[in-house]
Design an enzyme around this catalytic site. Sequence first.
Site, PDB file in Angstrom:
ATOM      1  N   ASP A 107       8.586  -8.566   1.589  1.00 55.51           N
ATOM      2  CA  ASP A 107       7.731  -7.609   0.879  1.00 55.51           C
ATOM      3  C   ASP A 107       7.747  -6.241   1.550  1.00 55.51           C
ATOM      4  O   ASP A 107       7.799  -5.206   0.877  1.00 55.51           O
ATOM      5  CB  ASP A 107       6.303  -8.148   0.815  1.00 55.51           C
ATOM      6  CG  ASP A 107       5.830  -8.325  -0.618  1.00 55.51           C
ATOM      7  OD1 ASP A 107       6.694  -8.321  -1.524  1.00 55.51           O
ATOM      8  OD2 ASP A 107       4.616  -8.475  -0.845  1.00 55.51           O
ATOM      9  N   ASP A 117       2.356 -12.896  -5.516  1.00 58.29           N
ATOM     10  CA  ASP A 117       1.229 -12.703  -4.605  1.00 58.29           C
ATOM     11  C   ASP A 117       0.101 -13.687  -4.879  1.00 58.29           C
ATOM     12  O   ASP A 117      -0.870 -13.734  -4.114  1.00 58.29           O
ATOM     13  CB  ASP A 117       0.706 -11.269  -4.723  1.00 58.29           C
ATOM     14  CG  ASP A 117       1.771 -10.243  -4.390  1.00 58.29           C
ATOM     15  OD1 ASP A 117       2.601 -10.524  -3.520  1.00 58.29           O
ATOM     16  OD2 ASP A 117       1.788  -9.165  -5.032  1.00 58.29           O
TER      17      ASP A 117
END
Length: 430
Positions: free
Chosen positions: A218, A265
Amino acid sequence: MTEKWEPSPEALEQGLYVAYAALSTMAVVPIYFGSFASLKKWKNPKQKKKSKKDSKEDSDDSDDEDEVTESMSLEDAYMFPVFGSMTLFGLYLVFRYVDKTYVNYLLTAYFGLLGVMATTQVGVNCVAPIVKLIGINVDKWHLTLTKKKKELYAAKFTILHLIMMVVSVLLSGYYVATKNWIASNIFGICFALNAIQLLALDSFKTGMILLSGLFLYDIFWVFGTEVMVSVAKNFDAPVKVIFPRLFFGLPADQAYQFAMLGLGDIVIPGVFVALCLRFDQHLAGTKNPNLGRSTRFSKPYFTACFIAYALGLGTTIYVMHTFKAAQPALLYLSPACILSVLFMGLIRGEIKEVFAYTSEEGIEAAKAKEEEEKKKQEEKKKAAEDKKVPALVKTDSVVSEKASSASDSDQEKSPKLRKRKGGKAQKSKK
């Protein structure tokens, strides 16, 4: 010429708070209910295992069944960020060099089909307990496809599955035709629920390596490049949950501007939270072998990790709102989830148990892998033996051929020798 409408700073600020609250709710709800849906009936390890025939008969007649889950191993955790990076960069190149309209047509059709299956399953899971509570008996149908007495496909369904499938098809058609953001969110939440329920980590070690790898993934793709943000903006599919930045007070002729949160997420930390709940069930089941399907047991690891996720998500939103820039959510969620489990293990003095724990799915997957490796080794040995046997037969045939040729030559030579000996004898008589 009409002036461009702009909301007041106060209205925009309040709208953002509403959007953040909605996104947070759409994140924690699938994790909570998906974690409990992932729980299987606790089986006493000391109890004698039933034969395959008995277990099959019980499963055919019983409504109390578990969904088949996919276990993620340590090797999968190492490779997940690699394959994820390859997929993400591939999508980035596709959107950059191919007309995104046609790409999104294909993605819409694909996710529309997946959405039908996901919403059907979630709908049945929501409606079935209500129907059972009311006291309505629903017959179960079995569908089996075979070829030459070999089972190719087997399915069990009820009238509830058919009803929810019709509703899901209508919802999918509505989404494909309008791209309505509410329908997109319904699909996204259903995807998240199914993924958390059906995808299981085999151990905390696997979960921590997965979260650590995606932590770096990420950071690189959000801060290091424009790839993540570009794909998220162009990817017109229900792989995220969205909510208008200004929902109340927006004029009818104005288009919504959305705040978004990716399903990754939600799902990736969600399967880790679900692992914590199964670990709590494991600890309770070792003390109470007759736990069964009861969820009335102490849940310290689940509670700690779930709260840590909520705090990590809140931190992500705060930083994003403060700096007015997209944030990699796993930058905050991964450490929050991992540290919550480690702290709870240290406080309770169970850190060894945490790292020694292997889920039921992980044990079954390891056994299946061992059996597969044994079969491969046996096949290799058999193939090697098959190669040796023809070689031995060939050498034996060569030896026999030589022996026969030698005997034949001896036979051919023997008359000549006889003639020669006979001639000598006659000469001596003369």
